[in-house]
Design an enzyme around this catalytic site. Structure first.
Site, mmCIF file in Angstrom:
data_model
loop_
_atom_site.group_PDB
_atom_site.id
_atom_site.type_symbol
_atom_site.label_atom_id
_atom_site.label_comp_id
_atom_site.label_asym_id
_atom_site.label_seq_id
_atom_site.Cartn_x
_atom_site.Cartn_y
_atom_site.Cartn_z
ATOM 1 N N TYR A 57 0.858 -1.193 0.000
ATOM 2 C CA TYR A 57 0.000 0.000 0.000
ATOM 3 C C TYR A 57 0.887 1.234 0.000
ATOM 4 O O TYR A 57 1.828 1.333 0.784
ATOM 5 C CB TYR A 57 -0.914 0.018 1.232
ATOM 6 C CG TYR A 57 -1.802 1.252 1.289
ATOM 7 C CD1 TYR A 57 -2.852 1.408 0.376
ATOM 8 C CD2 TYR A 57 -1.595 2.248 2.233
ATOM 9 C CE1 TYR A 57 -3.665 2.544 0.413
ATOM 10 C CE2 TYR A 57 -2.413 3.377 2.276
ATOM 11 C CZ TYR A 57 -3.440 3.516 1.370
ATOM 12 O OH TYR A 57 -4.249 4.630 1.406
ATOM 13 N N ASP A 79 9.370 2.683 0.095
ATOM 14 C CA ASP A 79 8.303 3.395 0.784
ATOM 15 C C ASP A 79 8.433 3.079 2.269
ATOM 16 O O ASP A 79 8.005 2.027 2.746
ATOM 17 C CB ASP A 79 6.931 2.977 0.237
ATOM 18 C CG ASP A 79 5.795 3.761 0.890
ATOM 19 O OD1 ASP A 79 6.073 4.501 1.854
ATOM 20 O OD2 ASP A 79 4.648 3.617 0.449
ATOM 21 N N LYS A 130 4.027 9.444 8.526
ATOM 22 C CA LYS A 130 3.754 8.913 9.861
ATOM 23 C C LYS A 130 4.720 9.469 10.937
ATOM 24 O O LYS A 130 4.515 10.584 11.369
ATOM 25 C CB LYS A 130 3.695 7.387 9.816
ATOM 26 C CG LYS A 130 2.578 6.959 8.830
ATOM 27 C CD LYS A 130 2.052 5.564 8.941
ATOM 28 C CE LYS A 130 0.765 5.439 8.129
ATOM 29 N NZ LYS A 130 0.811 4.551 6.981
#
Ligand SMILES: *Cc1c(COP(=O)(O)O)cnc(C)c1O
Length: 428
Positions: free
Chosen positions: A144, A239, A267
């Protein structure tokens, strides 16, 4: 457990917000029951609007490695907000955060700040395409990377497949250049690159997968991928929106000693506020506007309040170096789950690395999306509810990570283990 107030609020929310939530997984659809509305958090705990208290393993889906409302982070946010929340002009603190990222993350020589992980990835892909002059991109099944159009692709049939849209509203033309490979399968990657390597702009991968549940790369897999992409002039993008500053201060790339060309972050670097970043080799980053031809911009990019939260979070991580301690706590939890299931006869696979972990309800070792999908999600839902009843807040979906923070004490871990034994006994 009384959840009257949460239920009332959920009713009301659904009248004004689609599904009552601002991000789908929050609706608890995968585990049943209504979602809890959260009132506040402190350290490892959250309280819902009915006054129930939980030990939290969601941690806002990863950012809160220091726990909720860490005093130093709150103080930094307050101080920054008092000076003005946004200017649309550069502030000195942006240089400080950029420097901290460059000094920490091996692949990053220059970095651009944005407002989310989605935006970081979207921009990194555009840059990789602009830099190489190639159109095709490669992602991995179960990976994702946020919700930008070209990455909302799932695999069709076959080993190496063309992406087909994974969401309504995404034209097939926008995923036609997205190729989807199985994770942890270096031969599939090699075959694809041998066929069309020179047409591929970039390969984007979560070096440790976190969004199909935690899935750990096989020994040598990342290094082989590094070598292969280099051979074909393909930009390798890690990522690290979850793994950056989580698996070690320098992320998965530092842990595995494999340096990609570009890295996306989010994050943790925002300390719980909206912030993302993409960075990489200077030669690539210098293609970004205003010095290069690849356009990317943002009204709130480098927002001073988010930057202040990020700097303070990274400073605590750098000074305290909590990674060994986090790993030990999380491993204790994982090992206890394994032994509890051995006693109850439930099939469970625990994938744990550093402070992230997923317990898959399956007998197969989980090393890719196909094996993750063998999990008994009904059983996970029952486990989730059993834990919630005992004051443990896990992700409301099997295919997510549990996040341990520096605020979780040994006692919190023991209480969680105790609750897990009970929950597993009930569903066994
Ligand atoms: C969360 C996540 C994203 C998206 O970040 P948002 O801030 O939610 O847009 C991208 N990549 C990975 C690996 C993620 O875990």
């Amino acid at each position: 457990m009384d959840t009257t107030r949460s239920s009332e609020l959920f009713e009301e929310a659904q009248r004004y917000i689609p599904g009552g939530v601002n991000s789908p997984v929050r609706a608890f659809k995968a585990v049943g029951g209504g979602p809890l509305f959260i009132d506040r958090g402190r350290g490892p705990h959250i309280w819902d609007v009915d006054g129930n208290k939980f030990i939290d393993y969601v941690g806002s889906w990863g950012p809160l490695i220091l726990g909720h409302a860490h005093p130093l982070v709150v103080q930094a946010v307050e101080k920054a907000a008092e000076r003005g929340t946004s200017f649309g002009a550069t502030t000195e603190a942006e240089i400080e955060l950029a420097k901290m990222i460059v000094n920490a993350v091996p692949s990053v020589e220059m970095v651009r700040l944005v407002s989310s992980g989605t935006e970081a990835v979207m921009s990194a892909i555009r840059l990789a395409r602009g830099y190489t002059g190639r159109d095709k991109i490669v992602k991995f099944e179960g990976g994702y990377h946020g919700h930008s159009d070209s990455l909302l692709a799932k695999a069709g049939s076959g080993v190496t497949t063309l992406g087909i849209p994974d969401s309504a509203g995404v034209p097939g033309t926008l995923t036609a250049d997205t190729l989807v490979l199985p994770y942890n399968d270096i031969d599939a990657a090699r075959m694809l690159f041998e066929a069309i390597g020179p047409e591929i702009a970039c390969v984007i991968i979560e070096p440790v997968a976190g969004n199909m549940g935690v899935v750990i790369p096989k020994p040598g897999y990342l290094a082989d991928l590094r070598e292969l992409t280099r051979k074909y002039g393909i930009v390798l993008i890690f990522d690290e929106v979850i793994t950056g500053f989580r698996l070690s201060y320098g992320g998965a790339q530092e842990l595995y000693g494999v340096v990609p060309d570009m890295t996306t972050l989010g994050k943790i670097i925002g300390g719980g506020l909206p912030l993302g970043a993409y960075g990489g080799r200077r030669e690539i980053m210098e293609q970004v506007a205003p010095i290069g031809p690849v356009y990317q911009a943002g009204t709130l990019s480098g927002n001073p309040v988010a930057v202040a939260a990020g700097i303070e979070t990274l400073r605590v991580l750098r000074d305290r170096d909590p990674y060994a301690e986090l790993e030990a706590k999380t491993a204790t939890l994982g090992d206890a789950l394994v032994s509890a299931t051995e006693q109850s006869g439930i099939d469970l696979q625990v994938n744990q690395i550093g402070s992230i972990m997923t317990a898959f309800f399956t007998q197969e070792a989980v090393d890719d999306y196909a094996t993750a999908k063998t999990s008994d999600t009904q059983r996970y839902a029952a486990f989730f509810r059993g834990m919630l009843e005992q004051g443990i807040y896990l992700a409301p979906s099997q295919f997510e990570a549990a996040f341990v923070s520096t605020a979780h004490t040994d006692e919190d871990i023991s209480r969680t283990i105790e609750a897990a034994r009970n929950a597993l006994a009930l569903i066994g």
